[in-house]
Design an enzyme around this catalytic site. Structure first.
Site, PDB file in Angstrom:
ATOM      1  N   CYS A   1       0.752  -1.221   0.013  1.00 18.69           N
ATOM      2  CA  CYS A   1       0.075  -0.079   0.165  1.00 18.69           C
ATOM      3  C   CYS A   1       0.641   1.482  -0.056  1.00 18.69           C
ATOM      4  O   CYS A   1       0.376   2.348   0.092  1.00 18.69           O
ATOM      5  CB  CYS A   1      -1.017   0.239   1.388  1.00 18.69           C
ATOM      6  SG  CYS A   1      -1.983  -1.427   1.349  1.00 18.69           S
TER       7      CYS A   1
ATOM      8  N   HIS B   1      -2.640   8.117   5.744  1.00 18.40           N
ATOM      9  CA  HIS B   1      -2.984   6.909   5.002  1.00 18.40           C
ATOM     10  C   HIS B   1      -4.372   6.376   5.413  1.00 18.40           C
ATOM     11  O   HIS B   1      -5.030   6.106   4.550  1.00 18.40           O
ATOM     12  CB  HIS B   1      -1.883   5.921   5.431  1.00 18.40           C
ATOM     13  CG  HIS B   1      -2.139   4.633   4.890  1.00 18.40           C
ATOM     14  ND1 HIS B   1      -1.853   4.481   3.562  1.00 18.40           N
ATOM     15  CD2 HIS B   1      -2.358   3.051   5.408  1.00 18.40           C
ATOM     16  CE1 HIS B   1      -2.102   3.294   3.254  1.00 18.40           C
ATOM     17  NE2 HIS B   1      -2.056   2.644   4.252  1.00 18.40           N
TER      18      HIS B   1
ATOM     19  N   HIS C   1      -9.556   2.302  -0.520  1.00 14.07           N
ATOM     20  CA  HIS C   1      -8.306   2.181  -0.432  1.00 14.07           C
ATOM     21  C   HIS C   1      -7.530   1.399  -1.663  1.00 14.07           C
ATOM     22  O   HIS C   1      -7.895   0.315  -2.035  1.00 14.07           O
ATOM     23  CB  HIS C   1      -7.798   1.183   0.603  1.00 14.07           C
ATOM     24  CG  HIS C   1      -6.283   1.176   1.072  1.00 14.07           C
ATOM     25  ND1 HIS C   1      -5.348   1.562   0.279  1.00 14.07           N
ATOM     26  CD2 HIS C   1      -5.564   0.385   1.928  1.00 14.07           C
ATOM     27  CE1 HIS C   1      -4.273   1.272   0.923  1.00 14.07           C
ATOM     28  NE2 HIS C   1      -4.655   0.594   2.007  1.00 14.07           N
TER      29      HIS C   1
END
Length: 1606
Positions: A1218, A1420, A1461
């Site tokens: 990620c 994030h 995400h």
């Protein structure tokens, strides 16, 4: 049915045993039933014939049917004979308890029946089954003593044992290696994913878990679950594991029933102990399938032994024969029955019968009937039900029946309690909006234009140390109006403290002026209604100006309620308190029903929240539709200690009334609270219904406003009584009305209100006065509410009659004053009657007066309108034959380029950096793009900052989604004229730009963003079906499979796989004939099965997205994985964003080897991987022969270079999960600073697919879509970073790309500079056991020891640089490089001189900034429980360590609330958002953060906005990103304004001209590319090849190619 014959047989022959005859008869009858039609009448005759002497008929089945019929038949056929011969027949049903005892010969006063000992089946499991059972005769009259063992007492299943089993199984440990005294957190050893999985499994097993379950010891957790109503049975998780064990590890034919029977027979275990043993057995699951029953018995014996040790009880095996004497002394001759043989025989017989049935069914060409377990209703029962339903519909009709349906569901609650964050956000929004405004003088008090009285009251109410620190900081360091506001607020507080007027607890203070209605009709006949301040000084003066006051209390005198001056004085004092010091409700819990927008109830809720109460408010709307209103209400008014809980509720439902009260009072079901205040204001309008029109709606309204209100109060009384709190009565405010039929036409409204007044008498005559007190409020004319807004225009006329009307806020004040402590003390003694009708109660002929007022207004409007129309006719000129019309605006889709202001404005309040920066080693972003769930970066920003699209945005989205195309001069319309404009693709009809939003807006908004996955929405969701996920289940044949045909090669492949259990042979001698394949018993193979999982929501690309729209040719689409297509589109867009129309232009400024490509991916091409593994394995859809190359992660960048860039520079493919995009940027920045490249494409791309989604779901990392739906959350609400209700991240797909280069190159080319990349870092996290680590390694970006070095001062560094440069020779060839090195050393490389300062401080200092200049932290923010707390702590700790000034909190942006995400692309999208913040000075909010987690309150350097904050001076932002596998990343981005500060006005002016020229060209080029679907244009050859140069020549030539163009 089983029959028992008499002992004596016919013809003197030896009689077979009764058991044998019964058994044989049962089997034969069952066979007969299968083979022939039922002949029950003949069967009865045979059974009941005189010579048979059948004494007992036993029916085995679901209901007593056949024996009832047989008894009647017996009475007719042989009743007289039986009576004469004293023959007694029994007709018994196995389902009746008494009959069952008779069947087993269990009579009162007679010893227990014979217990037949069973041999251990293990010894005989391998022996061939006997063809028949040997007859065993056991005379009932002489019971045989059989050796028996004391049975083991059965005990309830302990939830602790189940927890231990689940935890041990997940940890892959033995049960004795999991100490019950340890917590799950301890046992997980820091592995957050493992901990989440265990907690998720336990939640699936037991339902809702106690808060903090991971911190509790297993024994404590088990005890709490046992006390909270554990069912005593295994739940979903353990059942799933047991099913898996039996299906995958046991031999064919051995299931749960066989295991239960074996353990009961061998060890005498009861069903609960057996369940516990099996739960423990899942921790001992064998690695492969057990081959035989003997092996199974050994496995179960080991499990029982483990349980025996765990439970600390001996469990010896039960004896099969006697080992000691019994009273009869005949135990050695005990009969024995082999249980295994019996079960085997039964199974063989059942299988044989099933085969017979299948053969017959096939022969007769009929389908097999499925087994039906459900009982059927008789015809009479169906008739009765239909009649009852018809009666209900006739009496109540559908509207009533639908209206009483319950909607209450505690899982759908919405809670709001984060007043502390909204206080910070509100104050910062006020200060940021004022920071750029000049201070035009300080008036004596706050001006309403600066801060309203309500806002001031809210700030005072929410005052806390953090607020004061923020104000102190702004009062000393800020400028302009913000400085004055901060100073005045601090002064205001000090003044109130000195006067003793500072509230010690939250208060509701009414600060609005008293308002009056004003209606007027203008000359054109238009009616205008407004509210304006009254002439009186305050509201109390208005209501007290009449005698008796317009609002007052009454007392009962001789049965009549009359004005009471003494009580009214108490009440008016409470009203005055509400206007001055304020009313407090701190510590109170209130229930309010009926609080929709604009209602009195909504203002009551606001007042209670401002006073610090805990408010439970109900709504009959869906949670998602009601939540925004209530969330905003709390944000505006919530005070310290207050809480707002919103619950779905239907006041007309009895069940909802009961469930609501149970939820409030019962802690196991909900809140465990006790109500102090009850305000039941739910109402159902019944307008237009007179006496002869009373209908179901009237009855429904009456039920909601009276009947169920009384039931609700009764339930509260019962709950309080059960709780044992008679001394704390709940004050109930009854909403009474002055309308006792005076208005008419309102159904049963008046009757409902009058019915409530009976509670005044019931208070004395019934037994609930210790638990409830009653305040009846006769509510007057309230303007602007749902019931009265149609009458607002006549309110002025009503007031002219002497009646006072009220605003909803004023009426709320009237009611809240009734809740003042002194008033409630009066109510506790006896009911209070509050007349707050303003004189409306008892007003005569009100309806006629109102009709007259309305008629006068209508008449005046008609007259004025007629006069105006007449004048217009005289003044109107002759109409033109060519009327002019305002042209509709056209869309103008442009590249996002920063505004380049004049140099003086651009550098205002910035340090002078001229001559201090090495531009060749300064990395800047010149172009960016993205492809995601909201389309492009432009359209995503519109949604993120404005929550909607502009006209340009709707146009671009319609193009992206394949709804429109451009005509481009093609003939169109009936005249076939060339058309230039947008065309609807389906209809091929023109559509104007201005009409796109209205035509497609709803479709666009519902098919973008986070939404339910639809297979047709995109390339990678075509095969995505969470409800039908297919997996393979291993199956063992327990019989030979019927032969089937296959080609020879396939047949031989089967034999190769199955060996001796597969026989093959050619079906004929023909060489091409198929072969016959037979799989024998014991062969294993895999059968597809569906295993639904819960991930049905994701952030997908817009529905209809098609790479062909961008111009990507079909052959490329067919060849590459979808993520390569995403990257191709984004790189093409990023080139346009940089103002470049042809990438070849870049090679006229740099060498072809100086362009790098660092685009990476976290997982690579999921569709290619699926094809290579899944499709190949099942030989499903055709798979291209070169699919392997598309699974390589570097293929993405390779295709980009081959088709678009044609560069010879490095391709480096970061894989940072990620954090991939940060790793990509970090790699590129290092390459540019070292000079190995001068420009680079960076970013990340990832997709989502069924396999990865399933695994994320298995890790409990993603939000459970089914649970979210059950809680009332819509898909768009599923991602809730920082919210207290967050439940995991939502997957997304897409790509994000930036074009970065040295600042020198960007200035030379005149490219737009969107941001300066001041610092990047990737970090690991040290020793850990968790791959998705919390990212603590990023803390190292702030590593430093306190330093006061003079080099941190820009003027000092400038002086040192000047001194250094003056010492350099002017004519040396190295002077330029030495100059650049000196600049770099004293700016971006400052840590070489000062290693004790942190990388972040050094990077900021290079641009004359400090940690205080950081304005935004782009998180994030995945919406997982762990990440959002860990990330907040990390950033806050960095700021504390960097000594950031308190009172200057970072604004947290959590973009994933909108985008989901996207894994590899996450940080690229975040960086795009930061650059858009630089350009607009606007910080977007996280609109899904309806209630910020209280665990985040401790982080003083952070604030979490839920709505955009404008006017923020953003000089620098930081970005954090975390990936699985210890990939922690941080980026420091600096505003491009700082680069302008490093240029002279002349340098800056030349740059501005170059950018302006480039922008004009690129905007037109991009718009043309959209029109022609040529955003992507694949290159066939390098530009130098077209001019006769070969690649190797261009590669070897060190000079750039000079034939480029813009």
């Amino acid at each position: 049915m089983v029959t028992k014959t008499s002992p004596a047989g016919r013809d003197g022959l030896e009689a077979p045993s009764d058991q044998h005859l019964g058994y044989k008869l049962l089997i034969e009858l069952m066979a007969h039933q299968f083979a022939f039609p039922v002949q029950w009448i003949d069967t009865q005759k045979q059974l009941l014939s005189v010579d048979k002497k059948v004494q007992r008929i036993v029916e085995i089945g679901p209901a007593k049917v056949l024996t009832s019929m047989a008894k009647k038949t017996a009475d007719k056929l042989v009743g007289a004979t039986d009576q004469a011969q004293a023959n007694v027949r029994e007709f018994l049903f196995i389902g009746n308890n008494d009959d069952a005892r008779n069947i087993n010969f269990e009579y009162d006063g007679i010893p227990a029946p014979i217990e037949i000992a069973l041999r251990d089946t293990a010894s005989s499991s391998t022996a061939a089954p006997a063809p028949a059972l040997a007859p065993v005769t056991v005379p009932v009259s002489a019971p045989v003593a059989v050796a028996s063992q004391e049975p083991v007492a059965d005990v309830d299943v302990d939830p602790t044992d189940i927890i231990l089993a689940l935890v041990a199984q997940k940890l892959r440990r033995s049960i004795d290696k999991v100490p019950p005294t340890d917590s799950i957190r301890t046992l997980s050893a820091g592995q957050s994913v493992l901990q989440n999985e265990i907690i998720g499994d336990l939640a699936a097993e037991f339902g809702e878990l106690p808060s903090g379950s991971e911190e509790l010891s297993i024994a404590d957790l088990g005890g709490r679950l046992a006390a909270s109503g554990f069912s005593g049975k295994p739940g979903k998780a353990s059942k799933k594991l047991l099913e898996r064990m039996f299906s995958l590890k046991m031999p064919a034919g051995f299931g749960r029933a066989e295991a239960d029977a074996h353990m009961q027979a061998r060890w005498g275990l009861g069903p609960n102990r057996v369940t516990t043993v099996l739960c423990l057995a899942i921790t001992m699951e064998p690695p492969t399938r057990l081959e035989s029953i003997d092996k199974v018995h050994e496995f179960l014996a080991a499990a029982v032994a483990k349980y025996s040790a765990h439970a600390a009880i001996p469990l010896p095996e039960r004896s099969a024969s006697s080992s000691g004497g019994g009273s009869s002394g005949t135990s050695s001759s005990s009969p024995q029955v082999d249980a295994a043989a019996v079960e085997a025989l039964k199974k063989d017989q059942a299988a044989y019968l099933r085969k017979q049935f299948q053969v017959l069914a096939k022969h007769l060409n009929i389908e097999e009937l499925p087994e039906v377990a459900a009982a059927h209703l008789s015809n009479q029962e169906l008739v009765d039900l239909r009649e009852r339903l018809a009666d209900l519909q006739t009496e109540l009709d559908d509207e009533f029946l639908l209206g009483i349906r319950g909607v209450f569901d505690g899982k759908k609650q919405r809670r709001y309690a984060s007043w502390w964050n909204w206080a910070r956000e509100d104050l910062l929004r006020l200060l940021h909006a004022s920071e750029s405004r000049p201070d035009e003088g300080s008036p004596a008090t706050f001006s309403p234009s600066l801060i309203s009285p309500d806002r001031l009251n809210t700030l005072v109410n929410r005052w806390n140390p953090t607020i004061e620190v923020i104000l102190l900081r702004y009062s000393t360091t800020s400028t302009g109006l913000a400085k004055r506001i901060a100073t005045d607020l601090l002064t205001h507080r000090q003044t109130l403290v000195e006067k003793g007027a500072w509230p010690t607890s939250p208060v509701y203070r009414y600060s609005q002026p008293a308002m009056r209605p004003r209606s007027s009709v203008d000359d054109a006949g238009t009616l205008h209604y407004v509210q304006e301040p009254r002439s009186e000084t305050d509201y109390v003066s208005v209501v007290a100006s009449h005698q008796p006051p317009h609002v007052h209390l009454r007392s009962r005198v001789k049965g009549v309620w009359e004005f009471d001056a003494e009580l009214s004085a108490v009440y008016l004092t409470a009203l005055s308190t509400g206007l001055n010091s304020g009313l407090t409700f701190a510590g109170k819990t209130a229930l309010v029903t009926g609080a929709g927008p604009g209602s009195i109830g909504s203002h009551l809720v606001q007042g209670l929240l401002a006073g610090g109460a805990r408010v439970i408010v109900t709504t009959n709307r869906t949670p998602s539709s009601a939540a925004p209103f209530f969330a905003q209400m709390y944000k505006e008014t919530g005070a310290p200690g207050s809480e707002l809980i919103v619950l779905p509720f239907n006041a007309a439902s009895l069940q909802d009334c009961q469930d609501l009260v149970a939820y409030i009072y019962d802690k196991s079901k909900g809140l465990g609270a006790d109500l102090d205040l009850v305000i039941p204001f739910a109402a159902v309008p019944e307008n237009g219904r007179e006496l002869d029109q009373i209908d179901a709606r009237s009855e429904l309204a009456h039920r909601a406003m009276l009947v169920n209100l009384l039931r609700l109060l009764g339930s509260i009384k019962q709950a309080k009584e059960k709780l044992g709190v008679p001394g704390r009565p709940a004050a109930v405010v009854l909403p009474l009305s002055p309308n006792h039929g005076d208005f008419g036409g309102d159904g049963l409204y008046s009757e409902s209100k009058l019915g409530l007044e009976t509670l005044f008498n019931r208070f004395q005559s019934e037994s609930w006065s210790r638990y409830l007190s009653v305040v009846g409020a006769v509510i007057g004319w309230t303007r602007g509410t749902g019931l009265m807004n149609g009458n607002d225009v006549v309110a002025q006329g009503v007031e002219d009659l002497g009646v006072l009307t009220f605003t909803a806020q004023e009426m709320a004040l009237n009611i809240l004053a009734l809740l003042a402590p002194k008033v409630l003390r009066l109510a506790n003694q006896s009911p209070l009657y509050a007349d707050i009708s303003g004189g409306l109660l008892g007003f005569e002929n009100l309806k006629e007066r109102i009709s007259a007022i309305r008629g006068a207004i209508t008449s005046q409007r008609s007259i004025n309108k007629a006069v105006t129309e007449e004048r217009a006719r005289h003044l109107t000129p002759v109409p033109s034959s060519h009327p002019s019309a305002t042209p509709k605006p056209r869309s103008n889709i442009r590249q996002d380029m920063p505004a380049l202001l004049p140099h003086l404005k651009m550098t205002r309040n910035l340090p002078n950096l001229r001559g201090m920066v090495d531009l060749h080693r300064t990395v800047v972003v010149v172009g960016f793009s993205e492809l995601g769930p909201w389309g492009s970066s432009r359209t995503r920003w519109q949604m993120e900052s404005q929550s909607t699209f502009t006209q340009d945005g709707f146009t671009e989205m319609a193009w992206i989604m394949g709804l429109i195309k451009h005509g481009n001069g093609a003939p169109l319309g009936p005249n076939n004229k060339p058309y230039f404009g947008w065309v609807d693709i389906k209809t091929n009809k023109p559509i104007h730009d201005a009409d796109i939003a209205s035509r497609y807006g709803e479709h666009i908004l519902s098919n973008t963003g986070i939404r339910t996955i639809q297979p047709a929405d995109g390339l990678t969701t075509a095969n995505y079906s969470a409800p039908n996920k297919e997996v393979l289940q291993e199956v063992v044949l327990d019989d030979d499979l019927p032969p089937f045909s296959a080609p020879e090669s396939v047949a031989k492949s089967f034999q190769l796989r199955h060996g001796a259990k597969c026989t093959i042979r050619p079906s004929s001698t023909s060489p091409d004939a198929p072969w016959t394949v037979t799989l024998a018993k014991g062969a294993t193979f895999h059968i597809p099965k569906t295993v639904p999982f819960r991930q049905t929501v994701a952030a997908q690309l817009p529905a209809g997205w098609d790479p062909a729209t961008y111009g990507i040719p079909p052959d490329v689409v067919a060849q590459v994985d979808p993520i390569t297509l995403y990257a191709l589109c984004c790189v093409s867009e990023a080139i346009f964003s940089a103002g470049i129309t042809d990438i070849s232009e870049l090679y006229s400024h740099i060498h072809v080897a100086e362009l790098g490509n660092y685009i990476g991916s976290g997982a690579g091409g999921l569709q290619a991987l699926q094809s290579m593994y899944r499709n190949r394995y099942v030989e499903g859809p055709p798979v291209q022969s070169d699919i392997l190359q598309e699974t390589f992660l570097n293929s993405i960048a390779a295709w980009t270079n081959m088709l678009l860039l044609g560069a010879a520079g490095p391709i480096k493919t970061p894989v940072g999960a990620c954090a991939t995009a940060v790793e990509s940027l970090d790699t590129a920045c290092e390459a540019i600073r070292t000079g190995s490249v001068k420009a680079a494409f960076v970013g990340g791309v990832d997709d989502f697919g069924e396999e990865a989604s399933f695994e994320f779901d298995s890790m409990k990392a993603t939000a459970n879509a089914a649970d979210e739906r059950a809680k009332g959350y819509l898909p768009r609400e599923a991602s809730r970073p920082t919210s207290s209700s967050r439940a995991g991240f939502v997957e997304a797909a897409g790509c994000g790309v930036q074009l970065v280069m040295s600042a020198a190159l960007a200035l030379e080319m005149g490219l737009p500079i969107h941001a300066i990349v001041a610092y990047t870092q990737m970090s690991a996290d040290g020793i850990s056991r968790s791959l998705p680590a919390p990212g603590h390694g990023v803390l190292t970006a702030a590593r430093e020891t306190p330093s006061e070095s003079s080099l941190l001062s820009l003027p000092n560094r400038r002086a040192l640089l000047s001194q250094t440069l003056s010492a350099l020779p002017s004519s040396s060839p190295t002077t330029a490089q030495q100059t650049a090195d000196a600049k770099y050393l004293l700016s971006a490389n400052l840590r070489t001189l000062l290693p004790s300062i942190s990388p972040l401080r050094a990077a900021l200092a290079a641009w004359g900034l400090t940690p205080d200049d950081l304005a935004v932290a782009s998180f994030h923010g995945t919406s997982t429980k762990a990440n959002d707390i860990n990330e907040s702590r990390l950033i806050n700790d960095q700021m504390v360590h960097l000594a950031r000034t308190p009172g200057n909190p970072l604004l947290v942006v959590a973009q994933k609330h909108l985008t989901g995400h996207p894994k590899g692309a996450a940080a690229a999208w975040q960086l795009n958002g930061i650059m858009q913040m630089f350009a607009t000075s606007l910080v977007p909010g996280n609109r899904n953060a309806d209630d910020v987690d209280p665990a985040l309150r401790e982080f003083e350097h952070l604030v979490y906005p839920s709505a955009p904050i404008a006017g923020v001076d953003i000089k620098a932002c930081m970005l954090t990103s975390f990936g699985f596998g210890q990939k922690g990343g941080v980026v420091l981005a600096v505003s491009p304004r700082l680069l302008a500060a490093a240029l002279s006005p002349a340098e800056y002016g030349g740059y501005v001209e170059r950018v302006a020229t480039r922008r004009r060209k690129v905007d037109r080029a991009y718009q043309l590319a959209m029109m022609e679907n040529r955003v992507f244009v694949a290159k066939d050859q390098s530009p130098w090849v077209a001019q006769g140069r070969e690649d190797h020549g261009a590669f070897l030539d060190p000079k750039p190619f000079r034939a480029g163009c813009m």
